[in-house]
Scaffold this active site. Structure first.
Site, short mmCIF file in Angstrom:
data_model
loop_
_atom_site.label_atom_id
_atom_site.label_comp_id
_atom_site.label_asym_id
_atom_site.label_seq_id
_atom_site.Cartn_x
_atom_site.Cartn_y
_atom_site.Cartn_z
N TYR A 6 -9.61 -4.19 -7.16
CA TYR A 6 -8.43 -3.79 -6.50
C TYR A 6 -7.19 -4.85 -6.76
O TYR A 6 -8.01 -5.98 -7.05
CB TYR A 6 -8.69 -3.53 -5.11
N TRP A 37 1.49 2.50 -2.45
CA TRP A 37 0.69 1.57 -2.00
C TRP A 37 1.19 0.97 -0.88
O TRP A 37 2.41 0.40 -0.81
CB TRP A 37 0.45 0.63 -3.10
#
Length: 408
Positions: free
Chosen positions: A101, A335
């Site tokens: 990530y 995001w």
């Protein structure tokens, strides 16, 4: 490794175990109940806290470990000490531990005086905490206030931390602990995706996958409040009808499986046309990717928008060129962490106020409690087990971590 100046660990029975500070890792120290490090020149320091740490990114079943650490000192100027009440274990959190990530986890060279060499990472991105002590200069917070984190990757998988008062936001009375613990990521993601990309009006339709996720359940509720209709894709599973009933009770218009989409696309397309009465679907929210998402794109109408915020299938997203040429499809990535980075303090406050006003139902969840009496080894085993299950997907519930403070 523990610092060489920390020479022993005292158990409840006051048994002293000498630790080789140069050769042994900190996790070799075995502690139960009241934990105290004894320094040659000071009184024993009680290890009243715990954190889920990892020395490096990797397989969560191998790198995650629970570590006790000392009580916090009084908060500094403009700071508050907090005790975490609930900390979600999100899919993205697992990806952070795996090193897959883009967000960097919180790193610590020490925890309340317990030093680490090399530094370790602390898991957890969001959580709900209670203020336990207030430093000089803090005016808007007091002991007992519930707060959530303003920033991302603050390392919330622990019992206690000290933060600048500006880094937390007070949670209003009346908001449940479960909702407050998850609203800064899951609910915020749902709210912003429904607001920022398409100007949907009452009666409009949207489609989403991963509909049983915490984000998906929030999307269903927010859409229903706005008079929007939702087509919700889920994977086939045991007790599918129970899941459909749960989502429908939240406000879902229709719930279908991804397998139906792939195995009987023409039949499903016909049903969709009947449901929508020919009205075009203008928005799709995607957290799965892979071939089922590509198939679902065919259900979208002219000038539609695809917003992707995850890839739980861990498969690429293939977009047909015809969708761009003939349907004028627009694709976006979203995001929530980036939104927080770009937003002003006022925008963040406005978002939280809006989420609180929604008064949504909590996403279905379970609480994983690490009891105060567990050894670090037993606590580590519990954390690793649940993270392994979550990493496989289809767990079906949001997991909230509750770490009790070690006590005698």
């Amino acid at each position: 490794m523990p610092p060489s100046s920390w020479s022993a660990v005292c158990r409840t029975q006051l048994t002293v175990v000498v630790v080789d500070g140069e050769a042994q890792m900190i996790t070799k120290i075995r502690t139960t109940h009241l934990r105290c490090f004894k320094h040659f020149s000071t009184s024993p320091v009680c290890l009243a806290n715990r954190a889920v740490i990892f020395p490096r990114p990797g397989n969560p079943a191998e790198v995650l470990q629970v570590q006790t650490y000392p009580s916090l000192p009084p908060p500094q100027l403009s700071s508050v000490n907090i005790r975490y009440l609930l900390s979600p274990i999100n899919p993205a959190d697992v990806n952070v531990v795996e090193g897959k990530y883009p967000a960097k986890p919180a790193q610590a060279h020490e925890l309340a005086g317990l030093k680490f060499d090399p530094a370790v990472y602390i898991g957890g991105n969001e959580g709900l905490a209670e203020v336990t002590d207030v430093g000089e200069g803090v005016e808007d917070l007091k002991k007992g206030d519930r707060v959530i984190m303003n920033g991302s990757q603050s390392g919330t998988w622990r019992t206690a931390n000290s933060l600048n008062a500006k880094d937390v936001t007070k949670v209003p009375a009346g908001v449940s602990d479960g909702f407050a613990a998850t609203m800064t990521v899951n609910v915020a993601t749902a709210y912003n995706m429904l607001r920022d990309f398409v100007d949907l009006k009452e009666g409009d339709w949207l489609i989403q996958n991963g509909s049983n996720s915490a984000v998906g359940q929030a999307v269903i509720q927010i859409a229903a409040r706005r008079g929007l209709h939702t087509i919700n894709l889920v994977r086939n599973r045991e007790n599918l009808e129970g899941l459909k009933t749960h989502l429908t009770d939240l406000g879902a218009t229709q719930v279908v499986t991804a397998e139906e989409l792939q195995d009987d696309y023409k039949g499903l397309r016909s049903r969709v046309q009947q449901w929508t009465e020919g009205k075009p679907i203008r928005l799709m929210l995607n957290c799965v990717s892979g071939p089922t998402t590509t198939a679902a794109l065919r259900l979208l109408g002219q000038d539609a928008h695809l917003v992707s915020y995850g890839a739980m299938s861990k498969e690429p997203l293939f977009l047909p060129t015809s969708a761009f040429i003939f349907k004028n499809l627009t694709c976006h990535g979203f995001w929530q962490s980036r939104w927080y980075q770009d937003a002003s303090a006022q925008e963040k406050k406005d978002l939280i106020d809006s989420l609180v006003e929604l008064k949504l139902k909590e996403a279905e969840h379970e609480i994983l409690t690490i009891p105060a009496g567990d050894s670090d080894e037993a606590a580590t085993a519990k954390v690793r087990e649940i993270v392994q299950k979550l990493a496989k997907g289809q767990y079906g519930k949001k997991v909230l971590l509750k770490i009790e403070q070690p006590t005698d």
